[in-house]
Design an enzyme around this catalytic site. Structure first.
Site, short mmCIF file in Angstrom:
data_model
loop_
_atom_site.label_atom_id
_atom_site.label_comp_id
_atom_site.label_asym_id
_atom_site.label_seq_id
_atom_site.Cartn_x
_atom_site.Cartn_y
_atom_site.Cartn_z
N PRO A 279 0.43 -1.13 -0.50
CA PRO A 279 0.12 -0.11 -0.32
C PRO A 279 0.97 1.44 -0.21
CG PRO A 279 -1.15 -1.89 1.82
CD PRO A 279 0.72 -2.46 0.82
N GLU A 280 0.44 2.22 -0.95
CA GLU A 280 0.83 3.68 -0.86
C GLU A 280 0.32 4.63 -0.72
OE1 GLU A 280 3.66 3.76 -4.70
OE2 GLU A 280 3.46 1.63 -4.63
N LYS B 290 3.33 7.35 3.83
CA LYS B 290 2.23 6.03 4.30
C LYS B 290 2.04 5.47 5.76
CE LYS B 290 5.32 4.26 1.06
NZ LYS B 290 6.35 2.84 0.45
#
Length: 356
Positions: free
Chosen positions: A2-3, A60
């Protein structure tokens, strides 16, 4: 992993649905790899009875600001995700877990909370690379304090960006992945930004022009905002984005009819289109020199290992000779001398036969 877009979509979901509500129940998984620096019972006690004031993010990493400290922070790692029961959240395929009403919360849930209106949310991580911490001031301690400007909320000005990049000789892809330089950009965003900007991922930062800087900043903003606008659902990204095809096999990956090639840049698998992202002559020379240096270093290392192996063999022979017992030498000599008479006898017999 996940960014920024995936984490921002999760933050907005928490902000829209959970702010102003009190946590009445909390369950924390007994997973010390993910629940970092705090016991599950202490984390539960710190959350129950608190009201969620806001959901914040940098890069993030996401955290909940409560009506009093300490606050929980969530570093998503490879597959962290926020789920709110009955509410649509980010669709990141590698984080996705199959959750039904019967399976809620998921077996991969690390932190589960129920709010005073009955709403429930869960932080899940099926690959166990995420980190959940409890801190009094998230922005003043690592890892958040070590992050560079947020790629969405703290965009650099062109002159500031140019000044920061001007003296660096590192490849641009590696720099974009450096969270201390700019936070929130991960592997797929870096590839997309460089593709849209028509910049080769191995281009030396010092070889970029001011026009390149302007294009890069524009593409960073556009890619992140477009991704967030569709809920970070990669199936909804534009067809002309390289990220739509980067999971295809080498030799079979194309974007807009152009072949995608894969290299390693910044330590990560990198997708780019050679036809559009050309490496400048100076960066090409630097890359060739780097490969040659690496090859020479490998040759030297191999020679050293071979030399060491020969020395080890010689040492082994010497040690073997030294370890021989005197009685072994006596036995060898006796064995040798016992054969000599037999040889002499044989010669005598042969002479005798010859006389006859």
């Amino acid at each position: 992993m996940p960014e920024l877009p995936e984490v921002e979509v999760a933050r907005r979901a928490l902000e829209e649905n959970c702010v102003g509500k009190r946590i009445v129940k909390c369950t924390v998984d007994e997973d010390s790899k993910v629940i970092d620096g705090v016991s599950p019972s202490d984390l539960q006690s710190a959350l129950v009875g608190k009201t969620i004031v806001s959901a914040l993010r940098k890069g993030k990493i996401l955290w909940l600001c409560l009506d009093s400290p300490p606050f929980p922070t969530f570093q998503f790692g490879m597959a962290g995700a926020i789920y709110i029961k009955g509410i649509e959240t980010a669709k990141y395929k590698r984080s996705a877990v199959n959750i039904t009403d019967e399976d809620w919360p998921s077996k991969y849930s690390k932190v589960f909370a129920q709010l005073d209106d009955g709403l429930e949310f869960s932080f899940t991580d099926k690959r166990r690379f995420a980190k959940v911490r409890l801190v009094h001031d998230p922005e003043s301690v690592p890892p958040i304090s070590e992050l560079g400007p947020d790629a969405l909320n703290e965009p650099m000005k062109v002159d500031e960006f140019a000044k920061a990049l001007n003296q660096k000789k590192t490849p641009i892809k590696a720099l974009l992945l450096d969270q201390s330089f700019i936070s929130g950009i991960g592997n797929w965003i870096a590839d997309e930004v460089l593709y849209q900007a028509r910049i080769h991922p191995m281009e030396k930062v010092s070889d970029l022009s001011k026009e390149n800087y302007e294009t890069l900043l524009k593409c960073i903003k556009e890619v992140i905002e477009k991704a967030i606008a569709v809920g970070a659902d990669s199936s909804q990204y534009p067809d002309e984005w390289i990220v739509r095809y980067r999971d295809q096999k080498p030799g079979k990956a194309f974007v807009e009819g152009r072949k995608i090639e894969f290299i390693t840049a910044g330590g990560r698998t990198t997708a780019f289109v050679p036809e559009l992202q050309k490496l400048s002559s100076s960066s090409k020379a630097a890359s060739s020199k780097s490969r040659k240096s690496k090859s020479d270093a490998d040759d030297e290392k191999e020679a050293q290992e071979n030399s060491k192996s020969d020395k080890d063999k010689d040492s082994s022979r010497v040690a073997k000779r030294k370890s021989k017992k005197p009685e072994d030498d006596d036995a060898t000599q006796k064995k040798s001398s016992s054969k000599k008479p037999a040889i002499k006898e044989s010669v005598a017999v042969m002479k005798k036969k010859a006389r006859k």
